[in-house]
Design an enzyme around this catalytic site. Structure first.
Site, PDB file in Angstrom:
ATOM      1  CB  SER A   1      -0.882  -0.001   1.255  1.00 51.58           C
ATOM      2  OG  SER A   1      -1.525   1.247   1.442  1.00 51.58           O
TER       3      SER A   1
ATOM      4  CE1 TYR B   1      -3.622  -2.059   5.683  1.00 55.66           C
ATOM      5  CE2 TYR B   1      -3.031   0.134   4.927  1.00 55.66           C
ATOM      6  CZ  TYR B   1      -3.403  -1.163   4.651  1.00 55.66           C
ATOM      7  OH  TYR B   1      -3.561  -1.573   3.356  1.00 55.66           O
TER       8      TYR B   1
END
Length: 238
Positions: free
Chosen positions: A144, A157
């Site tokens: 990501s 995250y």
């Protein structure tokens, strides 16, 4: 450039029951690959396998909890026994919980580390010996933009995705002598309601990321697309 055909390639896609993994499974099957679609939701996997309209490739439902070593070992053994090889492993499964670090529940932190990092470690660990024996193969990790820059509320995250980037870098160095490619794709915002968040209208489509994964996998044999960052075009105010 001569791009490679995915016809008759055997591909494992984790996190395949929805979102990016779902889109990748359909596209790779359309391109002629045999796709083992991996996730925990058996019903969604069976529906995915039945939905492919490809006449060349196929999707095989492969229920597995990638955080459990015994299940991952059984999965890799099954694929090799049934198809004789693994050509491409796509580590796509991921989960996100967002909020201030001191407000995250311990269970939320553990879940992100288990799926985003440990799961990728296990699938890779049990696939790599087979790839080394064959002296070929490709591992594609879906990270990501959050693995390259941080943001408020993304403590857990971002930590997991930064870890995945480091994991990919080390894996690249270790597998390069064995003629095994390693790549990582870092998408920005995608319209998948990931982590319970509402996506922006201009966010990437899951199919955009799937097509990039296809391009990475089909790159010429002498080319490694090592790290790809994808961001949506943000509309400018008129």
């Amino acid at each position: 450039m001569q791009f490679q055909s995915l016809h008759n390639k055997v591909v494992i896609v984790t996190g395949a029951s929805k979102g990016i993994g779902h889109a990748m499974s359909l596209l790779f099957a359309e391109k002629g690959a045999t796709v083992y679609a991996v996730a925990r939701n058996v019903g969604l996997l069976k529906a995915l396998a039945a939905s492919t309209e490809s006449t060349d490739g196929s999707i095989i439902a492969a229920p597995c909890d990638i955080t459990r070593s015994s299940e991952v070992q059984a999965l890799i053994t099954r694929v090799i026994e049934e198809k004789g090889k693994i050509d491409i492993l796509i580590n796509n499964a991921g989960i996100g919980h967002f909020g201030a670090i001191h407000e995250l529940e311990e269970q939320q932190w553990d879940e992100m580390m288990a799926v985003n990092l440990k799961g990728t470690f296990l699938t890779t660990k049990y696939t790599v010996p087979h790839l080394i024996r064959r002296k070929s193969g490709h591992i594609i990790n879906i990270s990501s933009v959050a693995g390259t820059v941080t943001f408020e509320g993304g403590g857990g995250y971002c930590t997991s995705k930064f870890g995945l980037m480091a994991f990919t870098d080390v894996l690249t160095q270790e597998l390069k002598p064995h003629n095994i490619k390693v790549s990582v794709i870092c998408p920005g915002s995608v319209q998948t309601h990931f982590g319970g968040t509402e996506p922006k209208d201009y966010a990437l489509e899951a199919e955009d990321v799937a097509y990039m994964a296809y391009q990475v996998a089909a790159a010429p044999k002498n080319v490694i697309l090592n790290q790809i960052t994808m961001r949506p075009v943000v509309p400018q105010p008129k």
